[in-house]
Enzyme design. Structure first.
Site, PDB file in Angstrom:
ATOM      1  N   HIS A 172       0.975  -1.659  -0.184  1.00 53.07           N
ATOM      2  CA  HIS A 172      -0.103   0.057  -0.089  1.00 53.07           C
ATOM      3  C   HIS A 172       0.910   1.307  -0.085  1.00 53.07           C
ATOM      4  CE1 HIS A 172      -3.222   2.338   1.364  1.00 53.07           C
ATOM      5  NE2 HIS A 172      -2.334   3.612   1.889  1.00 53.07           N
ATOM      6  N   GLU A 173       2.102   1.123   0.745  1.00 50.63           N
ATOM      7  CA  GLU A 173       2.709   2.567   0.804  1.00 50.63           C
ATOM      8  C   GLU A 173       3.648   2.867  -0.517  1.00 50.63           C
ATOM      9  OE1 GLU A 173       1.853   4.293   3.189  1.00 50.63           O
ATOM     10  OE2 GLU A 173       0.652   4.002   4.571  1.00 50.63           O
ATOM     11  N   HIS A 195       1.534   4.268  -3.193  1.00 48.64           N
ATOM     12  CA  HIS A 195       1.290   5.528  -3.108  1.00 48.64           C
ATOM     13  C   HIS A 195       2.525   6.759  -3.358  1.00 48.64           C
ATOM     14  CE1 HIS A 195      -2.026   6.294  -0.319  1.00 48.64           C
ATOM     15  NE2 HIS A 195      -1.651   5.562   0.227  1.00 48.64           N
ATOM     16  N   GLU A 231      -6.248   7.187  -1.899  1.00 48.35           N
ATOM     17  CA  GLU A 231      -5.841   5.664  -0.779  1.00 48.35           C
ATOM     18  C   GLU A 231      -6.869   4.083  -1.400  1.00 48.35           C
ATOM     19  OE1 GLU A 231      -4.703   5.112   1.538  1.00 48.35           O
ATOM     20  OE2 GLU A 231      -4.258   6.823   2.235  1.00 48.35           O
TER      21      GLU A 231
END
Ligand SMILES: [Zn+2]
Length: 277
Positions: A138-139, A142, A201
């Site tokens: 997820h990070e 981004h 997100e």
């Protein structure tokens, strides 16, 4: 040439620049990306070293090992994937580093350029390598999706208006660094990233799920992790998690829709392992 003509040319160039816009890897969404990625990376490095100087970096233990090994595996898979896309040029921007800092906040982030930090507070929710992989994916998503660049570009448009951006960057390095700090919330509360938008997100969930699967982590672990995360909500809301994150039901539904694609990446990984053994 008259001043108004010059202004008009600058504005036309700016608009053209905005609409010659980039596309997000994997999802293909169009995005406004005004800053050269290399510029963002150098600003990240300044913020990152400042953050590490004022933090307690964990230098051993199973959690620290997990962060480093999962990070290495996912970043390798991500680079291999990017090399097969039109974003292969981005690979040179990454100089990966994975750190765990001693801080009870439930948080983790990845800066442009690949500097990843996990806080000890998130580790019990991760529980295991697959849980770390959910957050790591997820990070990193981004960063790969250039969400920071997009957010900063919006800030630049608001603050600098018609000023040509190349000029802004070279003539006003202090202001641009300040804008970076603002976009990332660095400075006021060191290292605490401001929440991304809900759109960012959901996109990071999507891309992150594929990234973890490509690196050989079972994507079915993702909904389980987010359930654990939402179960421990209430109280002090961590900045990167929960505050702007999609509500858990919506998130589970979205992940379920994406699961067949993620499972394909996961199976590909497993098959490759079989043939190489
Ligand atoms: Zn996020």
């Amino acid at each position: 040439m008259e001043v108004k003509h010059i202004k008009a040319i600058i504005i036309i160039a700016l608009v053209a620049f905005i609409y010659s816009c980039a596309r997000v890897p994997m999802t293909g969404r169009r995005q406004t990306k005004l800053l050269p990625e290399s510029e963002l990376v150098s600003m990240s490095l300044t913020a990152y070293s400042g953050f590490l100087d004022t933090s307690t970096v964990v230098s051993s233990g199973s959690y620290q090992n997990m962060v480093k090994s999962v990070g290495a595996r996912i970043s390798t898979a991500v680079e291999a994937y990017l090399m097969t896309t039109r974003d292969s040029v981005d690979v040179k921007n990454y100089d990966w580093e994975f750190n765990l800092v001693d801080d009870p906040t439930v948080n983790a982030w990845c800066m442009p350029g690949g500097k990843v930090v996990f806080y000890t507070g998130i580790m019990p929710i991760c529980q295991n390598e697959a849980g770390v992989a959910v957050v790591m994916g997820h990070e990193i998503a981004h960063a790969v999706a250039r969400h920071g660049n997009e957010r900063m570009s919006q800030g630049l448009i608001q603050q600098l208006g018609g000023v040509a951006l190349a000029v802004a960057i070279s003539d006003k390095p202090a202001e641009t660094q300040q804008l970076y700090n603002l976009a990332y919330g660095v400075g006021t509360t060191v290292g605490v990233m401001l929440p991304f938008s809900r759109k960012h997100e959901s996109e990071a969930d999507h891309i992150g799920l594929m990234f973890m699967a490509m690196a050989g982590y079972n994507p079915e672990e993702a909904p389980k992790f987010w359930e654990r995360m939402s179960a421990q909500s209430s109280g002090a809301r961590p900045p990167e998690f929960l505050s702007t994150h999609p509500n858990p039901d919506r998130r589970a539904e979205n992940l379920k829709k994406l699961m067949p694609q993620a499972q394909k990446y996961y199976t590909d990984y497993l098959n490759k392992q079989k043939t190489s053994n």
